[in-house]
Design a protein around this motif. Structure first.
Motif, PDB file in Angstrom:
ATOM      1  N   THR A  80       0.848  -1.192   0.000  1.00  0.00           N
ATOM      2  CA  THR A  80       0.000   0.000   0.000  1.00  0.00           C
ATOM      3  C   THR A  80       0.882   1.240   0.000  1.00  0.00           C
ATOM      4  O   THR A  80       1.666   1.434   0.937  1.00  0.00           O
ATOM      5  CB  THR A  80      -0.908   0.027   1.236  1.00  0.00           C
ATOM      6  N   PRO A  81       0.790   2.085  -1.037  1.00  0.00           N
ATOM      7  CA  PRO A  81       1.584   3.320  -1.030  1.00  0.00           C
ATOM      8  C   PRO A  81       0.997   4.324  -0.046  1.00  0.00           C
ATOM      9  O   PRO A  81      -0.217   4.551  -0.027  1.00  0.00           O
ATOM     10  CB  PRO A  81       1.478   3.811  -2.476  1.00  0.00           C
ATOM     11  N   ARG A  82       1.859   4.914   0.770  1.00  0.00           N
ATOM     12  CA  ARG A  82       1.406   5.892   1.758  1.00  0.00           C
ATOM     13  C   ARG A  82       2.249   7.158   1.628  1.00  0.00           C
ATOM     14  O   ARG A  82       3.475   7.089   1.620  1.00  0.00           O
ATOM     15  CB  ARG A  82       1.515   5.327   3.176  1.00  0.00           C
ATOM     16  N   PRO A  83       1.593   8.313   1.527  1.00  0.00           N
ATOM     17  CA  PRO A  83       2.345   9.565   1.388  1.00  0.00           C
ATOM     18  C   PRO A  83       3.039   9.942   2.686  1.00  0.00           C
ATOM     19  O   PRO A  83       2.519   9.704   3.781  1.00  0.00           O
ATOM     20  CB  PRO A  83       1.254  10.578   1.022  1.00  0.00           C
ATOM     21  N   THR A  84       4.224  10.526   2.559  1.00  0.00           N
ATOM     22  CA  THR A  84       4.952  11.013   3.729  1.00  0.00           C
ATOM     23  C   THR A  84       4.910  12.532   3.828  1.00  0.00           C
ATOM     24  O   THR A  84       5.358  13.099   4.817  1.00  0.00           O
ATOM     25  CB  THR A  84       6.413  10.541   3.689  1.00  0.00           C
ATOM     26  N   GLY A  85       4.373  13.190   2.803  1.00  0.00           N
ATOM     27  CA  GLY A  85       4.220  14.634   2.858  1.00  0.00           C
ATOM     28  C   GLY A  85       5.525  15.374   2.671  1.00  0.00           C
ATOM     29  O   GLY A  85       6.584  14.789   2.451  1.00  0.00           O
ATOM     30  N   GLY A  86       5.449  16.687   2.755  1.00  0.00           N
ATOM     31  CA  GLY A  86       6.636  17.507   2.574  1.00  0.00           C
ATOM     32  C   GLY A  86       6.518  18.810   3.329  1.00  0.00           C
ATOM     33  O   GLY A  86       5.498  19.110   3.954  1.00  0.00           O
ATOM     34  N   SER A  87       7.585  19.597   3.269  1.00  0.00           N
ATOM     35  CA  SER A  87       7.613  20.875   3.968  1.00  0.00           C
ATOM     36  C   SER A  87       7.252  22.039   3.054  1.00  0.00           C
ATOM     37  O   SER A  87       7.033  23.152   3.523  1.00  0.00           O
ATOM     38  CB  SER A  87       9.002  21.114   4.568  1.00  0.00           C
ATOM     39  N   MET A  88       7.199  21.782   1.741  1.00  0.00           N
ATOM     40  CA  MET A  88       6.822  22.818   0.784  1.00  0.00           C
ATOM     41  C   MET A  88       5.961  22.197  -0.303  1.00  0.00           C
ATOM     42  O   MET A  88       6.168  21.040  -0.681  1.00  0.00           O
ATOM     43  CB  MET A  88       8.065  23.455   0.144  1.00  0.00           C
ATOM     44  N   VAL A  89       4.998  22.978  -0.798  1.00  0.00           N
ATOM     45  CA  VAL A  89       4.133  22.501  -1.871  1.00  0.00           C
ATOM     46  C   VAL A  89       3.802  23.659  -2.803  1.00  0.00           C
ATOM     47  O   VAL A  89       3.646  24.805  -2.361  1.00  0.00           O
ATOM     48  CB  VAL A  89       2.834  21.874  -1.310  1.00  0.00           C
ATOM     49  N   VAL A  90       3.733  23.353  -4.083  1.00  0.00           N
ATOM     50  CA  VAL A  90       3.224  24.286  -5.091  1.00  0.00           C
ATOM     51  C   VAL A  90       2.169  23.529  -5.879  1.00  0.00           C
ATOM     52  O   VAL A  90       2.418  22.416  -6.356  1.00  0.00           O
ATOM     53  CB  VAL A  90       4.344  24.773  -6.037  1.00  0.00           C
ATOM     54  N   GLU A  91       0.983  24.099  -5.990  1.00  0.00           N
ATOM     55  CA  GLU A  91      -0.064  23.448  -6.773  1.00  0.00           C
ATOM     56  C   GLU A  91      -1.045  24.493  -7.287  1.00  0.00           C
ATOM     57  O   GLU A  91      -1.141  25.606  -6.755  1.00  0.00           O
ATOM     58  CB  GLU A  91      -0.800  22.384  -5.958  1.00  0.00           C
ATOM     59  N   GLY A  92      -1.756  24.145  -8.329  1.00  0.00           N
ATOM     60  CA  GLY A  92      -2.744  25.046  -8.905  1.00  0.00           C
ATOM     61  C   GLY A  92      -3.438  24.363 -10.067  1.00  0.00           C
ATOM     62  O   GLY A  92      -3.229  23.173 -10.326  1.00  0.00           O
ATOM     63  N   ALA A 110      -6.692  21.435 -16.270  1.00  0.00           N
ATOM     64  CA  ALA A 110      -5.324  20.924 -16.137  1.00  0.00           C
ATOM     65  C   ALA A 110      -4.804  21.398 -14.785  1.00  0.00           C
ATOM     66  O   ALA A 110      -4.780  22.609 -14.515  1.00  0.00           O
ATOM     67  CB  ALA A 110      -4.432  21.416 -17.262  1.00  0.00           C
ATOM     68  N   ASP A 111      -4.439  20.463 -13.932  1.00  0.00           N
ATOM     69  CA  ASP A 111      -3.893  20.783 -12.613  1.00  0.00           C
ATOM     70  C   ASP A 111      -2.395  20.513 -12.603  1.00  0.00           C
ATOM     71  O   ASP A 111      -1.884  19.705 -13.390  1.00  0.00           O
ATOM     72  CB  ASP A 111      -4.562  19.926 -11.527  1.00  0.00           C
ATOM     73  N   PHE A 112      -1.695  21.165 -11.695  1.00  0.00           N
ATOM     74  CA  PHE A 112      -0.253  20.940 -11.586  1.00  0.00           C
ATOM     75  C   PHE A 112       0.153  21.012 -10.123  1.00  0.00           C
ATOM     76  O   PHE A 112      -0.531  21.625  -9.292  1.00  0.00           O
ATOM     77  CB  PHE A 112       0.527  21.978 -12.407  1.00  0.00           C
ATOM     78  N   GLY A 113       1.278  20.370  -9.805  1.00  0.00           N
ATOM     79  CA  GLY A 113       1.747  20.414  -8.429  1.00  0.00           C
ATOM     80  C   GLY A 113       3.106  19.767  -8.257  1.00  0.00           C
ATOM     81  O   GLY A 113       3.571  19.003  -9.109  1.00  0.00           O
ATOM     82  N   ARG A 114       3.737  20.101  -7.139  1.00  0.00           N
ATOM     83  CA  ARG A 114       5.036  19.527  -6.769  1.00  0.00           C
ATOM     84  C   ARG A 114       5.184  19.617  -5.257  1.00  0.00           C
ATOM     85  O   ARG A 114       4.709  20.562  -4.631  1.00  0.00           O
ATOM     86  CB  ARG A 114       6.174  20.271  -7.466  1.00  0.00           C
ATOM     87  N   ILE A 115       5.845  18.612  -4.667  1.00  0.00           N
ATOM     88  CA  ILE A 115       6.080  18.555  -3.220  1.00  0.00           C
ATOM     89  C   ILE A 115       7.587  18.457  -2.965  1.00  0.00           C
ATOM     90  O   ILE A 115       8.284  17.680  -3.624  1.00  0.00           O
ATOM     91  CB  ILE A 115       5.384  17.326  -2.590  1.00  0.00           C
ATOM     92  N   TRP A 116       8.073  19.246  -2.002  1.00  0.00           N
ATOM     93  CA  TRP A 116       9.449  19.119  -1.527  1.00  0.00           C
ATOM     94  C   TRP A 116       9.423  18.407  -0.180  1.00  0.00           C
ATOM     95  O   TRP A 116       8.679  18.818   0.727  1.00  0.00           O
ATOM     96  CB  TRP A 116      10.095  20.484  -1.347  1.00  0.00           C
TER      97      TRP A 116
END
Length: 229
Positions: A80-92, A110-116
Motif C-alpha cells: 500500500t503506497p502511503r504519502p509522507t508529505g513535505g515541507s513545501m508545496v506548489v499546486e494550482g 489541467a492541474d499541476f503540483g510539486r512537493i518538496w
C-alpha cells in the motif's frame, strides 16, 4: 512545528503538506502526489504465497534491512503506497466550464503540483501536470462534480516499510500465537519470529505503479461537491 531529534527537525505528519485529490491535483488520489513509501505486511516477505513457492526474504534480511521486496511485484496488491508529505508545496490549476443544459456544465481542466520533502532538499517530486474533463450538476447545495484526470507518472522506485522482527523467545513472554503466520493455499504457515514495536525501512527500492505509455491505470476518478478551487 518541528521536534529536534539530534540535528534533524522532525515535523508531525499532520503539519506536513500533501497534494493530490478532488480539490487539488486531480490526476492523483487524495494525498498521493509527492514522496511516498510502500508498506508491506512482513508475513508476505517471510512466507511464500503458494505451497510450492519460495519466500521472498529470509528473517535475517529483514533484521539487516537488506530484504528485496521486488519479487512481490508480480502479486497484485502486494503493498500500500502511503504519502509522507513535505515541507513545501506548489499546486494550482486551470479550468474552463461551459453550460451544456439546464443545471449541467462540462469542464476541461489541467492541474499541476510539486512537493518538496524538506526545504532545500534534493528529495522533490517531479512537477506533475494532469489534464482532465468533468461534468457538474448545479444542485441547490452546490455543484456535484464528476472529474476524470490523467497522470503521466509511471513506475516509481519506492522504499519499502514493514515491521521489524526478532526471534521467538518464550523467556521474554512470547506465546505461540505471537508467531508470524500466513495462510498459504488454505494452510496456515508460521515461522519462529515475532513482531517488534518498530518499523523497518528496507534498503532496496522497489518498482511500483503502472508502466509507461497509455494505461487506464493512469486515470483517476473523483466524485465530490463544490468547485475544485
Amino acid at each position: 512545528f518541528g521536534l529536534p531529534l539530534g540535528s534533524v527537525p522532525i515535523v508531525h505528519p499532520q503539519k506536513r503538506f500533501y497534494s493530490g485529490g478532488a480539490n487539488s491535483v486531480r490526476g492523483f488520489a487524495q494525498g498521493q502526489l509527492g514522496p511516498r513509501v510502500l508498506t508491506v505486511d512482513v508475513s508476505r516477505l517471510l512466507l511464500p504465497s503458494t505451497p510450492e513457492g519460495a519466500a521472498p526474504c529470509q528473517p535475517l534480511e529483514i533484521e539487516l534491512l537488506t530484504c528485496d521486496a521486488g519479487p512481490l511485484r508480480n502479486e497484485g496488491g502486494y503493498g500500500t503506497p502511503r504519502p509522507t508529505g513535505g515541507s513545501m508545496v506548489v499546486e494550482g490549476g486551470l479550468e474552463y466550464r461551459l453550460p451544456v443544459k439546464a443545471r449541467m456544465e462540462a469542464a476541461f481542466f489541467a492541474d499541476f503540483g510539486r512537493i518538496w520533502a524538506e526545504a532545500g532538499s534534493e528529495h522533490v517530486s517531479a512537477f506533475e501536470i494532469t489534464p482532465g474533463l468533468g461534468l457538474r450538476y448545479l444542485s441547490p447545495i452546490g455543484p456535484i462534480r464528476l472529474d476524470v484526470a490523467y497522470r503521466f507518472l509511471g513506475i516509481e522506485a519506492l522504499p519499502v516499510v514493514t515491521s521489524q522482527i526478532r526471534p521467538y523467545d518464550p523467556t521474554r513472554g512470547d506465546v505461540e500465537t505471537d508467531k508470524i503466520r500466513r495462510s498459504v493455499g488454505g494452510v496456515v504457515e508460521e515461522i519462529d519470529f515475532v513482531l517488534k514495536d518498530e518499523l523497518a525501512v528496507l534498503d532496496p527500492l522497489v518498482a511500483y505503479g503502472p508502466g509507461g505509455g497509455f494505461s487506464f491505470g493512469h486515470l483517476q476518478l473523483h466524485i465530490s461537491i463544490g468547485q475544485a478551487f
